[in-house]
Motif scaffolding. Structure first.
Motif, short mmCIF file in Angstrom:
data_model
loop_
_atom_site.label_atom_id
_atom_site.label_comp_id
_atom_site.label_asym_id
_atom_site.label_seq_id
_atom_site.Cartn_x
_atom_site.Cartn_y
_atom_site.Cartn_z
N ARG A 71 -30.12 9.31 56.94
CA ARG A 71 -30.34 7.95 57.46
C ARG A 71 -29.39 6.96 56.78
O ARG A 71 -28.83 6.07 57.42
CB ARG A 71 -31.80 7.54 57.22
CG ARG A 71 -32.36 6.64 58.32
CD ARG A 71 -33.85 6.50 58.20
NE ARG A 71 -34.29 6.25 56.84
CZ ARG A 71 -34.17 5.08 56.22
NH1 ARG A 71 -33.62 4.05 56.84
NH2 ARG A 71 -34.58 4.92 54.98
N THR A 72 -29.22 7.13 55.47
CA THR A 72 -28.32 6.23 54.73
C THR A 72 -26.89 6.34 55.28
O THR A 72 -26.19 5.34 55.43
CB THR A 72 -28.32 6.59 53.23
OG1 THR A 72 -29.66 6.69 52.78
CG2 THR A 72 -27.59 5.56 52.40
N PHE A 73 -26.51 7.56 55.62
CA PHE A 73 -25.14 7.80 56.08
C PHE A 73 -24.95 7.35 57.53
O PHE A 73 -24.01 6.62 57.85
CB PHE A 73 -24.85 9.30 55.95
CG PHE A 73 -23.42 9.67 56.23
CD1 PHE A 73 -22.43 9.43 55.29
CD2 PHE A 73 -23.06 10.25 57.44
CE1 PHE A 73 -21.11 9.76 55.56
CE2 PHE A 73 -21.73 10.57 57.71
CZ PHE A 73 -20.77 10.33 56.76
N ARG A 74 -25.90 7.75 58.42
CA ARG A 74 -25.71 7.54 59.86
C ARG A 74 -26.22 6.18 60.34
O ARG A 74 -25.61 5.57 61.22
CB ARG A 74 -26.45 8.62 60.65
CG ARG A 74 -25.84 9.97 60.53
CD ARG A 74 -25.13 10.37 61.81
NE ARG A 74 -24.51 11.67 61.62
CZ ARG A 74 -23.28 11.94 62.00
NH1 ARG A 74 -22.55 11.02 62.58
NH2 ARG A 74 -22.77 13.13 61.82
N GLU A 75 -27.37 5.77 59.77
CA GLU A 75 -27.97 4.54 60.30
C GLU A 75 -27.59 3.31 59.49
O GLU A 75 -27.44 2.23 60.03
CB GLU A 75 -29.49 4.70 60.37
CG GLU A 75 -29.91 5.73 61.42
CD GLU A 75 -31.39 6.04 61.38
OE1 GLU A 75 -32.16 5.22 60.85
OE2 GLU A 75 -31.77 7.12 61.87
N LEU A 76 -27.49 3.48 58.17
CA LEU A 76 -27.15 2.32 57.33
C LEU A 76 -25.65 2.22 57.07
O LEU A 76 -25.19 1.24 56.48
CB LEU A 76 -27.91 2.39 56.00
CG LEU A 76 -29.44 2.47 56.10
CD1 LEU A 76 -30.07 2.59 54.72
CD2 LEU A 76 -30.01 1.23 56.80
N TYR A 77 -24.90 3.23 57.48
CA TYR A 77 -23.43 3.24 57.29
C TYR A 77 -23.04 2.98 55.84
O TYR A 77 -22.19 2.15 55.55
CB TYR A 77 -22.76 2.22 58.22
CG TYR A 77 -23.13 2.42 59.66
CD1 TYR A 77 -22.70 3.54 60.37
CD2 TYR A 77 -23.92 1.48 60.32
CE1 TYR A 77 -23.07 3.72 61.68
CE2 TYR A 77 -24.29 1.66 61.64
CZ TYR A 77 -23.87 2.80 62.32
OH TYR A 77 -24.23 2.99 63.60
N GLU A 78 -23.72 3.66 54.92
CA GLU A 78 -23.39 3.51 53.50
C GLU A 78 -23.01 4.88 52.93
O GLU A 78 -23.79 5.51 52.22
CB GLU A 78 -24.57 2.93 52.72
CG GLU A 78 -24.85 1.49 53.06
CD GLU A 78 -26.04 0.93 52.26
OE1 GLU A 78 -26.43 1.56 51.25
OE2 GLU A 78 -26.55 -0.11 52.67
N PRO A 79 -21.80 5.34 53.27
CA PRO A 79 -21.43 6.70 52.84
C PRO A 79 -21.46 6.88 51.33
O PRO A 79 -21.88 7.91 50.82
CB PRO A 79 -20.02 6.89 53.40
CG PRO A 79 -19.55 5.55 53.82
CD PRO A 79 -20.76 4.69 54.07
N ARG A 80 -21.04 5.86 50.58
CA ARG A 80 -20.98 6.01 49.12
C ARG A 80 -22.40 6.17 48.54
O ARG A 80 -22.63 7.00 47.64
CB ARG A 80 -20.28 4.79 48.52
CG ARG A 80 -19.86 5.00 47.11
CD ARG A 80 -18.70 4.08 46.72
NE ARG A 80 -18.46 4.24 45.32
CZ ARG A 80 -18.93 3.40 44.40
NH1 ARG A 80 -19.64 2.34 44.77
NH2 ARG A 80 -18.68 3.61 43.15
N THR A 81 -23.36 5.42 49.09
CA THR A 81 -24.75 5.54 48.63
C THR A 81 -25.29 6.91 49.02
O THR A 81 -25.99 7.56 48.23
CB THR A 81 -25.61 4.44 49.28
OG1 THR A 81 -24.94 3.19 49.14
CG2 THR A 81 -26.98 4.37 48.64
N ALA A 82 -24.94 7.36 50.25
CA ALA A 82 -25.42 8.68 50.70
C ALA A 82 -24.85 9.78 49.80
O ALA A 82 -25.57 10.71 49.43
CB ALA A 82 -25.01 8.91 52.15
N ILE A 83 -23.56 9.61 49.43
CA ILE A 83 -22.95 10.64 48.55
C ILE A 83 -23.63 10.61 47.18
O ILE A 83 -23.89 11.66 46.57
CB ILE A 83 -21.43 10.40 48.43
CG1 ILE A 83 -20.75 10.63 49.78
CG2 ILE A 83 -20.80 11.32 47.39
CD1 ILE A 83 -19.31 10.18 49.84
N THR A 84 -23.96 9.43 46.69
CA THR A 84 -24.67 9.32 45.41
C THR A 84 -26.00 10.07 45.48
O THR A 84 -26.39 10.80 44.56
CB THR A 84 -24.91 7.83 45.06
OG1 THR A 84 -23.67 7.15 45.11
CG2 THR A 84 -25.52 7.69 43.67
#
Lengths: 292, 346
Positions: free
Chosen positions: A253-266
């Motif tokens: 969800r963080t990656f696809r819906e919130l568009y926060e790749p860096r947070t998703a990678i964290t």
């Protein structure tokens, strides 16, 4: 001398084979480095080096600081740990008796029980989720049966933290049973009989002889289950609550819906950090087994 | 007092096809060492496992000191078993292997220590308590297995081919040690083996088994010298069994004949190699030398009768014989069998 000449090719043969062996393992090793090791290193680097608006990069722990200070992230991590822990305990509680039965039973029924225990391996997670909803979900088979008997409805585990637990336990039964069964195969009948001979009853036999002998297998089975459950996606996504959510759906969800790749990678790196602990348990256990 | 009594015990396995032990009876006296000897599949291990409680008899009765133990589970029997594969618990050290049974009996720690050390001393493993069992040699592991049984002071010691996995030298040494320990402790022992040497050198009495039944129960020297059936004669030691015919008091077979004072008819003549004298023949040869093997202390001559029947003779001077020589045979001691029972012995 004749003897030395005759001996040379014999000694030389393994020497010639060595590069072939190395070449054979080189391809998978390179693939592991390319597809697994490098993405891990790259992901860690990406979370630690932040791009500055004015250009250039700087070392920063900002994303980690955010994760460990954000209540929602922490509750997601906490539900993931809870689900993993509960699943690991339930898997042991469910699978150990099955494996013990399969190991020590001479009955023909054991073959059918083994077939049933392995069956979930052949059912894809999405089918399992659908079956779960149809049986335990609102207005599912259980509700219909209770209704037919004029009994009150049960509180469905669907979309609660128990939904993924039930699904993940079911999903992991086959592998856990197989690993435990393989461990129990190393406990010889004579070792069991020797323990009975000195006076061990069923509980003493289990506690003092069988469990210590299969502790390695238990560790491996739990490591495998934990590694799979901690980063599970389909079952927690379909059966679990919207919030808090397990790390798999959270990352997605963080990656696809919130568009926060860096947070998703964290989030992925933190998940990896937890998984690696169990991975190390597994590696240690394998290394211990291979030590002469 | 007979401490172990086995009466009419049978074991039929679930399929109903295999009668592993068939109406077997035996009394083992206090402090006696009885060997169950027989070929593979004769039912000796099944019988031992029934005494140990690991198999349930289909019928019959077993008592120890008069107490019925037929259906008592192994953990409650006053027996101790030493297994062929040692069956040591590899996650425990030597001390823990020995102490396990005592702990289950809630023996005080000081007493456990004293008894374990005493029994380790008895089997010659003093100071080995902290060693890991997997790091011991085969012989040491077998001693630990024996000590594990002895430390519980069982009324009956059961040994299931305990030396089968050991090399010849170690086997010979251990069987002497086990016999010494058994005699020192005066512990009633039932010992399964398919090795005649083991049985003959260790047992007070030997039970020769075949197809789940008793062929003969006797002292080792009697079993060797006076086998009651052709099976026992052929199974114990080396025996020449010559099938022939008796007519007018003369046994004959392919040119070989000797007086045998029994009624006319077929008979099996049994002669030990050491009871057969050979002489180089001029005329009237009864056999030919096929091969001579020199064992240093004695020689073994393989002979061929006129119909190619092979027999053996033990000779003090093997160098006197050569392959192809004609010889005459003079038996010093013979037994004859008909219909499976002995009919003559001289």
């Amino acid at each position: 001398m004749t003897i030395a000449d005759a001996g040379q090719p014999v000694l030389a043969a393994p020497e010639r084979r060595r590069p072939i062996g190395l070449l054979l393992v080189a391809v998978p090793v390179l693939l592991v480095i390319w597809l697994i090791i490098w993405p891990i290193i790259s992901a860690i680097i990406q979370t630690l080096w932040m791009r500055l608006p004015e250009g250039g990069e700087t070392f920063s722990l900002e994303t980690y600081r955010f994760f460990f200070s954000d209540g929602y992230s922490l509750s997601n991590l906490s539900i993931t740990l809870w689900t993993t822990g509960v699943c690991a305990i339930l898997l042991l509680v469910v699978c150990l008796p099955i494996a013990l039965y399969l190991r020590f039973s001479d009955s023909k029924v054991a073959a059918y029980v083994q077939g049933l225990a392995i069956f979930p391996m052949f059912v894809p997670s999405i089918i399992l989720s659908f079956a779960f909803i149809r049986v335990l979900g609102p207005n599912g088979t259980v509700d219909l049966l209770l209704n037919a008997m004029s009994l009150p409805k049960i509180r469905s585990p669907y979309l609660t933290p128990w939904g993924p637990v039930i699904g993940l336990v079911w999903d992991n039964i086959p592998l856990t049973v197989l690993i435990l069964l393989s461990g129990l195969g190393n406990v010889s009948n004579q070792a069991i009989e020797a323990a009975r001979d000195v006076g061990a009853g069923r509980f003493a036999l289990l506690w003092h002889i069988i469990l210590p002998r299969i502790s390695n297998s238990i560790l491996v089975a739990i490591s495998f289950a934990v590694l799979g459950i901690f980063s599970a996606f389909t079952l927690p996504y379909v059966l679990g609550p919207a919030a808090p959510e397990m790390m798999g759906p959270f990352m997605q969800r963080t990656f696809r819906e919130l568009y926060e790749p860096r947070t998703a990678i964290t989030q992925a790196v933190i998940t990896f950090g937890f998984c690696i602990v169990f991975g190390l348990f597994y590696v240690r256990s394998v290394a211990k087994n291979r030590t002469p | 007092m007979s401490i172990l009594k086995i009466k009419d015990v049978s074991k039929i396995f679930a399929s109903g096809q295999v009668r592993a032990v068939d109406n077997f009876s035996l009394d083992v006296a206090d402090g006696e060492l009885v060997c169950l000897l027989g070929p593979s599949g004769s039912g000796k291990s099944t019988l031992l496992r029934m005494v140990g409680g690991f198999e349930r008899p289909t019928s019959g009765l077993m008592t120890i000191d008069g107490e019925d133990i037929t259906h008592v589970p192994p953990e409650k029997r006053p027996t101790g078993m030493v297994f062929q594969s040692h069956a040591l618990w590899t996650h425990m050290n030597v001390f823990k292997n020995l102490a396990f049974g005592l702990k289950l009996r809630k023996v005080a720690p000081d007493e456990i220590k004293r008894r374990v050390e005493a029994v380790l001393d008895l089997v010659g493993l003093n100071g080995y308590g902290t060693r890991h069992v997997a790091k011991l040699s085969g012989g040491q592991q077998q001693r630990v297995a024996l000590a594990r049984s002895l430390v519980l002071e069982p009324k009956i010691l059961l040994l299931d081919e305990p030396f089968a996995s050991l090399d010849q030298h170690l086997r010979e040494r251990l069987r002497e040690e086990v016999r010494d320990i058994q005699q020192r402790l005066k512990i009633t022992t039932l010992f399964v083996t398919h090795g005649q040497d083991e049985a003959l050198s260790m047992a007070d009495r030997i039970v020769v088994m075949r197809d789940g039944r008793t062929e003969q129960i006797d002292r080792p020297e009697v079993i060797y010298r006076e086998p009651q059936t052709p099976f026992v004669a052929g199974f114990i030691g080396t025996m020449n069994l010559i099938e022939g015919n008796v007519a007018n008091g003369i046994f004959s077979k392919a040119g070989y004949s000797t007086p045998l004072p029994v009624g006319d008819g077929p008979a099996i003549m049994a002669i030990r190699p050491e009871a057969l004298d050979l002489a180089i023949a001029g005329e009237g040869s009864q056999g030919k030398v096929h091969r001579v093997t020199d064992y240093g202390t004695h020689g073994l001559v393989d002979l061929e009768l006129n119909d190619a029947t092979r027999i053996k003779a033990m000779v003090p001077h093997p160098d006197l014989f050569k392959a192809g020589q004609s010889v005459t045979l003079t038996p010093k001691a013979i037994a004859a069998y008909r219909d499976g029972v002995v009919i003559h012995r001289a």
